[in-house]
Design a protein around this motif. Structure first.
Motif, PDB file in Angstrom:
ATOM      1  N   GLU A  79       0.829  -1.205   0.000  1.00 54.87           N
ATOM      2  CA  GLU A  79       0.000   0.000   0.000  1.00 54.87           C
ATOM      3  C   GLU A  79       0.865   1.257   0.000  1.00 54.87           C
ATOM      4  O   GLU A  79       1.990   1.269   0.485  1.00 54.87           O
ATOM      5  CB  GLU A  79      -0.940  -0.006   1.205  1.00 54.87           C
ATOM      6  CG  GLU A  79      -1.971  -1.113   1.161  1.00 54.87           C
ATOM      7  CD  GLU A  79      -3.285  -0.719   1.831  1.00 54.87           C
ATOM      8  OE1 GLU A  79      -3.344   0.361   2.456  1.00 54.87           O
ATOM      9  OE2 GLU A  79      -4.241  -1.498   1.718  1.00 54.87           O
ATOM     10  N   ILE A  80       0.311   2.315  -0.595  1.00 58.74           N
ATOM     11  CA  ILE A  80       0.969   3.613  -0.592  1.00 58.74           C
ATOM     12  C   ILE A  80       0.048   4.619   0.098  1.00 58.74           C
ATOM     13  O   ILE A  80      -1.166   4.389   0.230  1.00 58.74           O
ATOM     14  CB  ILE A  80       1.293   4.092  -2.017  1.00 58.74           C
ATOM     15  CG1 ILE A  80      -0.003   4.241  -2.842  1.00 58.74           C
ATOM     16  CG2 ILE A  80       2.258   3.156  -2.698  1.00 58.74           C
ATOM     17  CD1 ILE A  80       0.194   4.914  -4.189  1.00 58.74           C
ATOM     18  N   VAL A  82      -7.840  11.001  -7.753  1.00 55.79           N
ATOM     19  CA  VAL A  82      -6.552  11.252  -7.101  1.00 55.79           C
ATOM     20  C   VAL A  82      -5.892   9.935  -6.711  1.00 55.79           C
ATOM     21  O   VAL A  82      -4.679   9.749  -6.896  1.00 55.79           O
ATOM     22  CB  VAL A  82      -6.730  12.169  -5.877  1.00 55.79           C
ATOM     23  CG1 VAL A  82      -5.445  12.216  -5.044  1.00 55.79           C
ATOM     24  CG2 VAL A  82      -7.123  13.571  -6.309  1.00 55.79           C
ATOM     25  N   SER A  83      -6.679   8.994  -6.204  1.00 60.06           N
ATOM     26  CA  SER A  83      -6.130   7.695  -5.805  1.00 60.06           C
ATOM     27  C   SER A  83      -5.475   6.998  -6.989  1.00 60.06           C
ATOM     28  O   SER A  83      -4.344   6.502  -6.895  1.00 60.06           O
ATOM     29  CB  SER A  83      -7.237   6.804  -5.234  1.00 60.06           C
ATOM     30  OG  SER A  83      -7.750   7.342  -4.046  1.00 60.06           O
ATOM     31  N   MET A 107      -1.638   5.894  -7.544  1.00 58.98           N
ATOM     32  CA  MET A 107      -1.357   4.475  -7.754  1.00 58.98           C
ATOM     33  C   MET A 107      -0.556   4.238  -9.027  1.00 58.98           C
ATOM     34  O   MET A 107       0.414   3.480  -9.041  1.00 58.98           O
ATOM     35  CB  MET A 107      -2.677   3.698  -7.782  1.00 58.98           C
ATOM     36  CG  MET A 107      -3.330   3.557  -6.411  1.00 58.98           C
ATOM     37  SD  MET A 107      -5.145   3.406  -6.448  1.00 58.98           S
ATOM     38  CE  MET A 107      -5.391   2.049  -7.561  1.00 58.98           C
ATOM     39  N   VAL A 108      -0.952   4.904 -10.111  1.00 58.71           N
ATOM     40  CA  VAL A 108      -0.210   4.767 -11.365  1.00 58.71           C
ATOM     41  C   VAL A 108       1.175   5.405 -11.245  1.00 58.71           C
ATOM     42  O   VAL A 108       2.166   4.861 -11.735  1.00 58.71           O
ATOM     43  CB  VAL A 108      -1.004   5.377 -12.534  1.00 58.71           C
ATOM     44  CG1 VAL A 108      -0.156   5.392 -13.801  1.00 58.71           C
ATOM     45  CG2 VAL A 108      -2.274   4.586 -12.776  1.00 58.71           C
ATOM     46  N   HIS A 109       1.240   6.535 -10.571  1.00 55.35           N
ATOM     47  CA  HIS A 109       2.524   7.210 -10.377  1.00 55.35           C
ATOM     48  C   HIS A 109       3.519   6.285  -9.678  1.00 55.35           C
ATOM     49  O   HIS A 109       4.722   6.286  -9.992  1.00 55.35           O
ATOM     50  CB  HIS A 109       2.332   8.488  -9.557  1.00 55.35           C
ATOM     51  CG  HIS A 109       3.596   9.271  -9.343  1.00 55.35           C
ATOM     52  ND1 HIS A 109       4.382   9.126  -8.220  1.00 55.35           N
ATOM     53  CD2 HIS A 109       4.218  10.196 -10.110  1.00 55.35           C
ATOM     54  CE1 HIS A 109       5.420   9.935  -8.304  1.00 55.35           C
ATOM     55  NE2 HIS A 109       5.344  10.594  -9.439  1.00 55.35           N
ATOM     56  N   SER A 110       3.041   5.473  -8.746  1.00 55.10           N
ATOM     57  CA  SER A 110       3.928   4.571  -8.005  1.00 55.10           C
ATOM     58  C   SER A 110       4.614   3.577  -8.932  1.00 55.10           C
ATOM     59  O   SER A 110       5.712   3.098  -8.651  1.00 55.10           O
ATOM     60  CB  SER A 110       3.145   3.815  -6.932  1.00 55.10           C
ATOM     61  OG  SER A 110       2.275   2.858  -7.510  1.00 55.10           O
ATOM     62  N   THR A 136      -6.203  -0.330 -13.089  1.00 56.85           N
ATOM     63  CA  THR A 136      -6.096  -1.225 -11.933  1.00 56.85           C
ATOM     64  C   THR A 136      -4.888  -2.142 -12.025  1.00 56.85           C
ATOM     65  O   THR A 136      -4.344  -2.561 -11.003  1.00 56.85           O
ATOM     66  CB  THR A 136      -7.355  -2.094 -11.777  1.00 56.85           C
ATOM     67  OG1 THR A 136      -7.464  -2.987 -12.905  1.00 56.85           O
ATOM     68  CG2 THR A 136      -8.608  -1.240 -11.663  1.00 56.85           C
ATOM     69  N   HIS A 137      -4.480  -2.477 -13.253  1.00 53.86           N
ATOM     70  CA  HIS A 137      -3.339  -3.372 -13.461  1.00 53.86           C
ATOM     71  C   HIS A 137      -2.399  -2.767 -14.492  1.00 53.86           C
ATOM     72  O   HIS A 137      -2.844  -2.117 -15.436  1.00 53.86           O
ATOM     73  CB  HIS A 137      -3.790  -4.746 -13.964  1.00 53.86           C
ATOM     74  CG  HIS A 137      -4.571  -5.547 -12.961  1.00 53.86           C
ATOM     75  ND1 HIS A 137      -5.854  -5.204 -12.593  1.00 53.86           N
ATOM     76  CD2 HIS A 137      -4.243  -6.663 -12.262  1.00 53.86           C
ATOM     77  CE1 HIS A 137      -6.291  -6.091 -11.701  1.00 53.86           C
ATOM     78  NE2 HIS A 137      -5.337  -6.977 -11.486  1.00 53.86           N
TER      79      HIS A 137
END
Length: 541
Positions: A7-8, A205-206, A210-213, A338-339
């Motif tokens: 998790e981030i 924003v989430s 998530m993609v940025h990670s 999501t993936h």
């Protein structure tokens, strides 16, 4: 339990604050974010921020804009779109992007269902926009032009800007990130016209974080530039090509719409390193002779989404250009990604592992989670999962579980490394080049054709284009000749009434009857079995 990424931390803030009010960002305010390749007109990060505030302030001062008012954007890709979008958010409003290929009928549904107060569009789309606005009850003074062309008698969006010298004590609207809507995006449903997908600020924003990670492990604002060709109205383009450049600090060259020669020319001239695309673009890069005319060596990576790619195509692009092609998966209801593969050759042919903060399950028809490696329906839960369908409680309840999982309708499995493989669909939606086409909507259109007594629409595979296309199985009215001319007239009937991606590219086939259940429901699986291995006779559209 399936694989879960670590998790981030995701801040519970609105989109405008996530982009413009960060405690720190790695790139300077002078960084160019969006640029028009034809005119050179561009937005730096600081100019973008300033314009969003000026526009949001103008909406309040000149239009008495209120929180949750809806602005519909009916336009091709334009570098003004981000500033307008976030200006609406600054003022507390909701943005609802509409497909610029819509017919009047389709746009009227979108405007009415979303409750749009205003329609922003472009000069070339005015014939459809003006008729739809009138039918939907939107006043002419609320039909506003964006882009580089103006029209006498209509407002232009920059006329709404209010400068900082007039600022006073006015500030950004207070947003509850988890509850307040940022977007109403429209996604085709199995039972008819598109449904409004309600995305909160926190949803978007989430997904951005998530993609940025994943993407930040190889993208850098100093070294990389992005080609924006996916349509901004589609959730894939909206997130990856409107939001991401400003969040990452990437310079993006914005194409109005796809043209292969221009696509290649921009890569060559601007030394583009990265782009997000749908499978048809990958097909062009693998096979088209046009590509040979250009130097595309700068293009080191592509992410393809919206529909699966074959390994063969991925290898062909890599062998031809040296460009890595990785895949991603997402839906409007999940904001969308999501993936995502982290490297092109890890889980080659898959959609990669799930992004952080998501719970992913594969479920049997009985609602039981299946073991690793076994096929099941993909269910997803996480901070990017939508709030529900607008004005459609029944559809929301049927697609969401009481504990918050979204039932995607896609069938797949997860391998031992966490990579997801999509193999089929539960729902009846046809996926044409990543666009969802609802058979029931086309059947409703065809019901009005004087040549048709009964009809069912199914998807058949176009092997050349690597995509599904809609085909109509028609019981003709008594006295209608079952010939090619009648088929052509039926195809043309649909052509004139729907957006381009919904056309009957699979053509028409005559059937003696449309198979139905005792309750009258069309048994599409019977027709799909009947036409399994069907040799596609293309409709010239």
């Amino acid at each position: 339990m399936a694989y879960r990424a670590p998790e981030i931390e995701i801040p519970k803030v609105d989109i405008w604050s996530a982009i413009f009010d960060r405690a720190s960002k790695p790139f300077p305010d002078s960084q160019i974010i969006y640029q028009n390749p034809d005119t050179g007109r561009h937005y730096t990060f600081s100019y973008l921020r300033e314009t969003t505030i000026s526009f949001g302030r103008g909406l309040r001062r000149k239009w008495a804009w209120k929180k949750n008012d809806v602005l519909a954007l009916f336009a091709q890709n334009c570098i003004d779109t981000p500033a307008i979008t976030w200006g609406v958010h600054w003022a507390g409003g909701i943005v609802s992007p509409a497909n610029p290929a819509y017919t009047v009928r389709e746009l009227v549904h979108h405007l009415k269902d979303s409750g749009a107060r205003a329609l922003f569009t472009q000069k070339n789309l005015l014939p459809v926009a003006m008729k739809a606005a009138e039918e939907a009850g939107i006043k002419k003074e609320c039909v506003i032009l964006i882009g580089d062309e103006e029209e006498r008698g209509l407002g232009y969006w920059r006329e709404l800007l209010v400068g900082s010298e007039e600022e006073g004590k006015e500030g950004k609207e207070v947003i509850n990130a988890e509850k307040d809507l940022a977007f109403l995006v429209y996604s085709s449903g199995t039972t008819g016209l598109p449904k409004g997908v309600m995305l909160s600020h926190y949803n978007v924003v989430s997904d951005m974080y998530m993609v940025h990670s994943s993407e930040s492990t190889f993208l850098h604002w100093k070294d990389d530039s992005l080609l924006s060709v996916l349509p901004y109205y589609h959730i894939y383009g909206l997130q990856c090509l409107v939001h991401f450049p400003a969040f990452f600090g990437l310079k993006s060259i914005v194409m109005t719409s796809f043209d292969l020669n221009k696509f290649c020319q921009i890569i060559q001239d601007h030394k583009i390193t990265y782009t997000y695309v749908a499978p048809p673009v990958v097909l062009h890069l693998a096979k088209s002779p046009v590509v040979e005319k250009y130097d595309l060596r700068s293009l080191r990576m592509i992410t393809s989404g919206a529909a699966p790619l074959s390994k063969e195509l991925i290898f062909k692009v890599h062998e031809r250009l040296g460009t890595e092609v990785k895949q991603a998966y997402g839906l409007s209801e999940t904001s969308p990604v999501t993936h995502m593969q982290k490297k092109w050759n890890l889980g080659l042919g898959s959609n990669g592992p799930p992004l952080p903060n998501l719970v992913v399950k594969f479920m049997s028809p009985e609602g039981v989670e299946v073991p690793l490696g076994k096929e099941g329906e993909l269910w997803i839960k996480g901070p990017s999962t939508f709030l529900g369908y607008h004005n459609n409680e029944a559809a929301t309840k049927s697609s969401m579980t009481p504990d918050g999982f979204f039932k995607t309708g896609d069938i797949g499995y997860e391998d031992k490394d966490g990579n997801m493989w999509i193999t089929d669909r539960v729902k009846e939606l046809i996926k044409y080049k990543g666009f969802q086409v609802a058979p029931a909507e086309l059947e409703g259109v065809l019901a009005g054709c004087e040549l048709v007594d009964d009809v069912a629409v199914i998807g058949v595979q176009d092997e050349e284009m690597h995509t599904e296309v809609p085909m109509a199985c028609v019981v003709p009215k008594q006295g209608v000749e079952r010939d090619q001319e009648a088929k052509r007239r039926i195809v043309e009937w649909v052509h004139e009434r729907v957006a381009g991606h919904k056309r009957l590219r699979g053509g028409v086939e005559w059937v003696e009857e449309v198979p139905k259940s005792a309750s009258g429901k069309i048994l599409r699986r019977v027709l799909k079995e009947k036409f399994k291995g069907y040799k596609l006779v293309k409709a010239k559209l």
